[in-house]
Design a protein around this motif. Sequence first.
Motif, PDB file in Angstrom:
ATOM      1  N   ALA A  40       0.622  -1.497   0.133  1.00  0.00           N
ATOM      2  CA  ALA A  40      -0.405   0.010  -0.255  1.00  0.00           C
ATOM      3  C   ALA A  40       0.698   0.969  -0.316  1.00  0.00           C
ATOM      4  O   ALA A  40       1.944   1.167   0.194  1.00  0.00           O
ATOM      5  CB  ALA A  40      -0.787  -0.182   1.057  1.00  0.00           C
ATOM      6  N   ALA A  41       0.439   1.699  -1.068  1.00  0.00           N
ATOM      7  CA  ALA A  41       0.378   3.851  -0.217  1.00  0.00           C
ATOM      8  C   ALA A  41      -0.206   4.126  -0.067  1.00  0.00           C
ATOM      9  O   ALA A  41      -1.402   4.464  -0.520  1.00  0.00           O
ATOM     10  CB  ALA A  41       1.636   4.093  -1.874  1.00  0.00           C
ATOM     11  N   VAL A  42      -0.068   5.492   0.760  1.00  0.00           N
ATOM     12  CA  VAL A  42      -0.870   6.059   1.224  1.00  0.00           C
ATOM     13  C   VAL A  42       0.224   7.606   0.698  1.00  0.00           C
ATOM     14  O   VAL A  42       1.380   8.693   1.329  1.00  0.00           O
ATOM     15  CB  VAL A  42      -0.444   6.385   3.226  1.00  0.00           C
ATOM     16  N   MET A  43      -0.822   8.460   0.230  1.00  0.00           N
ATOM     17  CA  MET A  43      -0.787   9.860  -0.214  1.00  0.00           C
ATOM     18  C   MET A  43      -1.396  10.996  -0.497  1.00  0.00           C
ATOM     19  O   MET A  43      -2.616   9.432  -0.754  1.00  0.00           O
ATOM     20  CB  MET A  43       0.492  10.043  -1.404  1.00  0.00           C
ATOM     21  N   ASP A  44      -1.441  11.374  -1.249  1.00  0.00           N
ATOM     22  CA  ASP A  44      -2.317  12.399  -1.938  1.00  0.00           C
ATOM     23  C   ASP A  44      -3.038  11.684  -3.642  1.00  0.00           C
ATOM     24  O   ASP A  44      -2.055  10.704  -4.022  1.00  0.00           O
ATOM     25  CB  ASP A  44      -1.993  13.705  -2.629  1.00  0.00           C
ATOM     26  N   ILE A  45      -4.270  12.135  -3.382  1.00  0.00           N
ATOM     27  CA  ILE A  45      -4.910  10.598  -4.964  1.00  0.00           C
ATOM     28  C   ILE A  45      -4.303  11.707  -5.698  1.00  0.00           C
ATOM     29  O   ILE A  45      -4.280  11.120  -6.966  1.00  0.00           O
ATOM     30  CB  ILE A  45      -6.147  11.119  -5.059  1.00  0.00           C
ATOM     31  N   ASN A  46      -3.970  13.671  -6.071  1.00  0.00           N
ATOM     32  CA  ASN A  46      -3.711  13.866  -7.511  1.00  0.00           C
ATOM     33  C   ASN A  46      -2.371  13.310  -7.454  1.00  0.00           C
ATOM     34  O   ASN A  46      -2.151  13.397  -8.726  1.00  0.00           O
ATOM     35  CB  ASN A  46      -4.223  15.240  -7.586  1.00  0.00           C
TER      36      ASN A  46
END
Length: 250
Positions: free
Chosen positions: A170-176
Amino acid sequence: MRYLLGIVLVLFSLSALAERTLTFLVGMDKPPYIQLQDGTGFELELLRQVSKKMGYEAVFLHVPNARIRYLLEQGHGDVATLQRLTEHPTELFYSQPYVRYQNAVITLRERELVIQHAQDMQRLNVVAFQNAKIVLGDEFGEMAQSSSRYQETTNQKTQVDMLLAGRIDAAVMDINIFHYFRRVSDDSQPIQLHTLFPPSDYRAAFREQELQLSFDRALQQLIAKPAYPRMQLEFFGSVNQYQPGVVNIQ
């Protein structure tokens, strides 16, 4: 004589216009919000347009996010970007929200991972953006502190590359930001967005209230124009920045 006087007046007017600049303390490279390579990005373009409506030319001073507010308080620049309201006493004046980030947990759809709470990531290999464990709430912070498989990075392209290559769960980050680097990598693998976190709305901070009020008025005018969704489509590929809080600015 009149001709010479006319030249002097024109030069004086040009000089006065050149002095009407507004210096924004902004973050470092973070496409599609800030793109240092060509000086573009959604956040920079929005601030340019707002400044223009205020009667100023925007000038950008790029500094680490953690130093933005400090530098404004020390007298550097005119505007500190990417700020949240604080409960502590302050002499700064805060604008209405001007930019929104939507962080999410992003996985490959083929993995069929079910993530409804932060603790569901306890046994997963997770890479998040720097300081995510501080800004994404207590539950996420507790998971991050207790998991040996959790890590953070300043290189968000690496997050996307690792996820698409199957090297992390999993990556946790802003969608844009994710979609930007995904387009760069030209990888169309189906993904799953787990939206555990509320949107993060950020404001601009000013030492002068007059500038803050002028900024809010110009921001509201821009949001009401067709250029606003067009900017989002240009940099994000979708419209996801409407700010319902920016209304009825006097």
